[in-house]
Design a protein around this motif. Sequence first.
Motif, mmCIF file in Angstrom:
data_model
loop_
_atom_site.group_PDB
_atom_site.id
_atom_site.type_symbol
_atom_site.label_atom_id
_atom_site.label_comp_id
_atom_site.label_asym_id
_atom_site.label_seq_id
_atom_site.Cartn_x
_atom_site.Cartn_y
_atom_site.Cartn_z
ATOM 1 N N UNK A 124 0.860 -1.187 -0.065
ATOM 2 C CA UNK A 124 0.068 -0.004 -0.133
ATOM 3 C C UNK A 124 0.962 1.260 0.021
ATOM 4 N N UNK A 125 2.113 1.108 0.152
ATOM 5 C CA UNK A 125 3.091 2.300 0.343
ATOM 6 C C UNK A 125 4.073 2.307 -0.823
ATOM 7 N N UNK A 126 4.691 3.436 -1.187
ATOM 8 C CA UNK A 126 5.758 3.451 -2.425
ATOM 9 C C UNK A 126 6.804 4.278 -1.499
ATOM 10 N N UNK A 127 7.976 4.125 -2.267
ATOM 11 C CA UNK A 127 9.137 4.759 -1.856
ATOM 12 C C UNK A 127 9.271 6.191 -2.462
ATOM 13 N N UNK A 128 10.022 6.915 -2.115
ATOM 14 C CA UNK A 128 10.277 8.378 -2.465
ATOM 15 C C UNK A 128 10.371 8.565 -4.067
ATOM 16 N N UNK A 181 6.959 15.668 -9.363
ATOM 17 C CA UNK A 181 7.838 16.304 -8.799
ATOM 18 C C UNK A 181 9.076 15.558 -8.739
ATOM 19 N N UNK A 182 10.119 16.580 -8.224
ATOM 20 C CA UNK A 182 11.395 15.775 -7.918
ATOM 21 C C UNK A 182 11.292 15.074 -6.575
ATOM 22 N N UNK A 183 12.343 14.384 -6.377
ATOM 23 C CA UNK A 183 12.457 13.665 -4.973
ATOM 24 C C UNK A 183 12.724 14.758 -3.824
ATOM 25 N N UNK A 208 7.108 16.764 2.715
ATOM 26 C CA UNK A 208 6.984 15.783 3.757
ATOM 27 C C UNK A 208 7.695 16.198 5.154
ATOM 28 N N UNK A 209 8.848 16.883 5.033
ATOM 29 C CA UNK A 209 9.400 17.445 6.246
ATOM 30 C C UNK A 209 8.541 18.894 6.649
ATOM 31 N N UNK A 210 7.975 19.454 5.763
ATOM 32 C CA UNK A 210 7.264 20.477 6.100
ATOM 33 C C UNK A 210 5.597 20.203 6.634
ATOM 34 N N UNK A 211 5.427 18.757 6.473
ATOM 35 C CA UNK A 211 4.006 18.412 7.011
ATOM 36 C C UNK A 211 3.124 18.549 5.787
#
Length: 70
Positions: free
Chosen positions: A6-10, A19-21, A28-31
Amino acid sequence: MTKLSDYVLTAEAADILGVSQNTLRKWAEAGKIKVRRNPVNGYRLFSRADLDAFLELIEASEPASVAADR
């Protein structure tokens, strides 16, 4: 129960969002988008459902003129 499938990597998540990684990591860091960590190796994991919801949110917030260009 949650499955790893159900999940994927970056890299795959970035491709899905177009978008770019690095951009995805910053979001993600900014929430802006929810991220989880694999407890074994610490890799970032993004839920496919969260990515779909994020895309819907972005599409809903686009001005009509931008959406018409697509």
